[in-house]
Design an enzyme around this catalytic site. Structure first.
Site, mmCIF file in Angstrom:
data_model
loop_
_atom_site.group_PDB
_atom_site.id
_atom_site.type_symbol
_atom_site.label_atom_id
_atom_site.label_comp_id
_atom_site.label_asym_id
_atom_site.label_seq_id
_atom_site.Cartn_x
_atom_site.Cartn_y
_atom_site.Cartn_z
ATOM 1 N N SER A 339 60.858 46.245 87.533
ATOM 2 C CA SER A 339 60.527 46.746 88.865
ATOM 3 C C SER A 339 60.998 48.178 89.082
ATOM 4 C CB SER A 339 61.134 45.831 89.937
ATOM 5 O OG SER A 339 60.578 44.542 89.868
ATOM 6 N N HIS A 512 54.685 45.878 87.500
ATOM 7 C CA HIS A 512 54.563 45.588 86.069
ATOM 8 C C HIS A 512 53.936 44.208 85.930
ATOM 9 C CE1 HIS A 512 57.987 42.742 86.253
ATOM 10 N NE2 HIS A 512 58.512 43.612 87.109
#
Length: 655
Positions: A339, A512
């Site tokens: 993150s 992601h």
């Protein structure tokens, strides 16, 4: 025979130390064999099992040397009669602690591999600072393994204690008969052998994890070393993060900048600040009497894996329906696998490095370029909204120091209906965001808001009865994605009827993909993510060229009607005078990938590769004929960000 007996007696003072050393090698080799058999298909495809096991023993000699050398160095002091008992206790404690440590790391390895497709590394250390969130995640996803691992570790400790007592007692009993004069001559020989084992080579530089990267599969390379060694090297590397990119070689900042500025979309830009070599002026492609508000919704772990339109499963019907109303990115790639890397790319436009994200590094906590700072200088109110604790991953400190005027977390959400391990549900967060945007839109200044979701995170907790489950059981990633998508759809149904819709440009993008894995140096397919720009002023469009996360906010800011100085090397895709850059960059551990159309270069600490990406299979096909030009560009972009960070040169000076 007599010489043999004397030699054995001379080794007697080293019995505990050497037994622990050998037993450590055995434990590590046994664990490696089990892990390689578990991953046998990938091991067999990458190399010879026996050869990799033998190479692993060499790596284990380094690890066991690290934990043995300190004790071996001071051992002769404890041969003195008054200190013998103390020396015996010290060796016993060392023996149990060292072997418990390496055993614990190996027990923790399978769960980490299932999550990250690598052995424990720097992430293992970083997550130790967030015990509540991590324990909740582990218990939700790996409860059985936690119980099995805890039981195995307990049995190991009991056995080690019993064996160490027996060895210590035996050694103390025989010490009076040991020829300490002979032992004094054996001691430096053992030290020399141990040092050589740690160094593992006669080359100019000692071996490191890159030395054991002998295959094209990052996980198989990791299996060659031990988890303890992997974590220790990560800790060592964290002390040298300013120079992290030096693992790819070295070059002057001037040479690197010259190469980077040759990118087509930068070729006609002026760079007037010598101390800030990436800073240039970006003129907006649109103009409004009042610039548009900007809302970025950063979706946790929402990779292309879950988007049918991008070749994944059908878990995001709401996002795919929305894609018909805005700019949809078909070949968008994340820069990393965490993150904070996604935050780094989207919010700062910074290129990825093998070091930690700049969100966590000390030199970037102030005076570091972000789009929040850029927009605050243009009169925007800037805010970060998160459903969890804003201190996680150092987000609050980084944001407050670099342009965000307000930070709101779970405590700022009024009466959340559902709280999980990671905070309020996405519905609660986005409902709070909707109310906030209605409030902010009534003010005279435009606003920029970064909204970061968390429901799609292990242990995948979300309210009951909100969606039809993709599959049983409830707490699995497909269901969490479907819930996150449902919450997103609910938000946009409200937003499209709101007072702020026509005045706002929205960016929806994943930070992601989830569980990045693959038997390649960089599993490109697991970096593929969805991205969407929409709003009242945005017409539908499909962007099918290769795009990076770093290109998104330059485009959104331009579409919002904001012209400004920027340090980011991301491209404004709304600028019709420039062809798309058609490139993306990805960081996977120590490996850096540069995708240019179909061409792919992978820069690693050990060896560099070039070739093409088969976009149907998302597989790398090596081709040395494409080597030099592509590799030079890739290496320049891999080296640049660490140098900018080290020289604190990624910032727009005050005008």
């Amino acid at each position: 025979m007599r010489i043999h007996q004397q030699f054995r007696r001379a080794l007697q003072p080293f019995r505990v130390v050497l037994t622990g050393y050998v037993l450590g090698l055995f434990i590590l080799s046994l664990s490696r064999l089990a892990l390689m058999l578990w991953q046998y298909d990938r091991v067999a495809a990458s190399g010879d099992l026996v050869e990799l096991l033998v190479l692993g023993i060499r790596a284990d000699c380094i690890q066991m040397g690290y934990v043995t050398l300190p004790l071996l160095l001071i051992l002769p002091v404890f041969w003195l009669r008054p200190l013998r008992r103390l020396g015996g206790k010290l060796q016993q404690i060392w023996w149990v602690c060292a072997l418990t440590y390496v055993t614990f790391m190996e027990i923790a390895t399978p769960a980490f591999i299932l999550q990250y497709d690598l052995r424990p590394n720097r992430l293992f250390v970083e997550y130790l600072t967030y015990p509540q969130e991590v324990l909740s995640m582990l218990w939700g996803g790996f409860a059985e393994w936690l119980l099995i691992g805890a039981a195995a570790l307990l049995v190991t400790v009991v056995l080690l204690l019993k064996l160490s007592r027996r060895l210590a007692t035996s050694q103390q009993h025989e010490m009076s008969r040991a020829p300490r004069r002979a032992a004094i001559f054996v001691w430096p020989v053992l030290l020399l052998l141990m040092v050589f084992g740690v160094r593992s080579t006669l080359d100019h530089r000692p071996a490191n994890p890159a030395f054991f990267a002998v295959t094209g599969d990052a996980l198989v390379n990791d299996l060659v070393i031990s988890s303890a060694y992997s974590v220790e090297y990560a800790l060592y590397s964290m002390r040298h993060e300013a120079n992290a990119a030096l693992i790819y070689g070295s070059a002057s900042l001037a040479d690197i900048i010259q190469k980077v500025r040759q990118d087509n979309y930068l070729a006609d830009k002026e760079f007037p600040f010598e101390a800030y070599p990436t800073v240039h002026y970006n003129r907006a492609s649109r103009s409004y009497a009042r610039p548009k508000n900007i809302v970025v919704i950063l979706e946790e772990s929402l990779g292309a894996t879950f988007v049918e339109k991008l070749g994944g499963i059908n878990a995001t019907p709401e996002l795919e329906a929305l894609s018909e109303h805005g700019w949809w990115f078909e070949q968008l790639y994340a820069t990393g696998t965490r993150s904070v890397r996604g935050i780094e790319a989207v919010v700062t436009g910074f290129l990825p490095t093998p070091a930690r994200s700049v969100v966590k590094l000390p030199l970037s906590q102030q005076g570091f370029f972000t789009y929040a700072d850029l927009l605050a200088r243009q009169g925007y109110f800037t805010e970060f909204m998160y459903g969890g604790e804003t201190h996680f991953d150092n987000m609050q400190r980084f944001f407050v120091g670099n342009g965000f005027q307000s930070v709101r977390g779970v405590a700022d959400i009024e009466k959340p209906a559902f709280i999980g391990s990671w905070g309020a549900s996405d519905e609660d967060l986005l409902q709070s965001a909707h109310a906030r945007f209605e409030q902010l839109n009534g003010q005279t200044q435009p606003f920029f808001s970064l909204v970061f979701t968390s429901s799609n995170h292990e242990p995948f907790e979300f309210p009951d009865g909100r969606i039809e489950l993709y599959a049983e059981p409830k707490q699995r990633v497909e269901n969490a994605v479907k819930y996150a998508d449902f919450a997103l759809g609910e938000f946009f149904r409200k937003a499209r009827q709101s007072s702020y819709w026509d005045d706002t440009i929205f960016l929806v993008v994943a930070d992601h993909d989830t569980r990045v894995y693959g038997n390649e140096l960089v599993p490109v397919s697991k970096f593929h993510i969805p991205g969407l720009i929409l709003g009242g002023s945005i017409e539908p469009r499909t962007i099918n060229t290769v795009t990076s996360q770093i290109d998104l906010l330059p485009t959104v800011v331009s579409l919002a009607g904001v012209s400004a100085w920027t340090a980011s090397l991301g491209q404004d895709l709304s600028d019709v005078t420039q062809p798309p850059a058609n490139r993306a960059m990805m960081q996977f551990g120590a490996n850096f990938a540069w995708l240019q159309g179909h061409d792919l270069a992978i820069v690693t600490p050990a060896e560099d590769f070039t070739g093409q990406l088969d976009k149907q299979q998302h597989r790398f096909q090596a081709d040395v004929t494409a080597r030099e030009p592509l590799l030079e560009v890739a290496t320049a972009h891999a080296l640049l960000p660490s140098l900018l960070y080290q020289q604190q040169a990624y910032f727009v000076p005050q005008e």
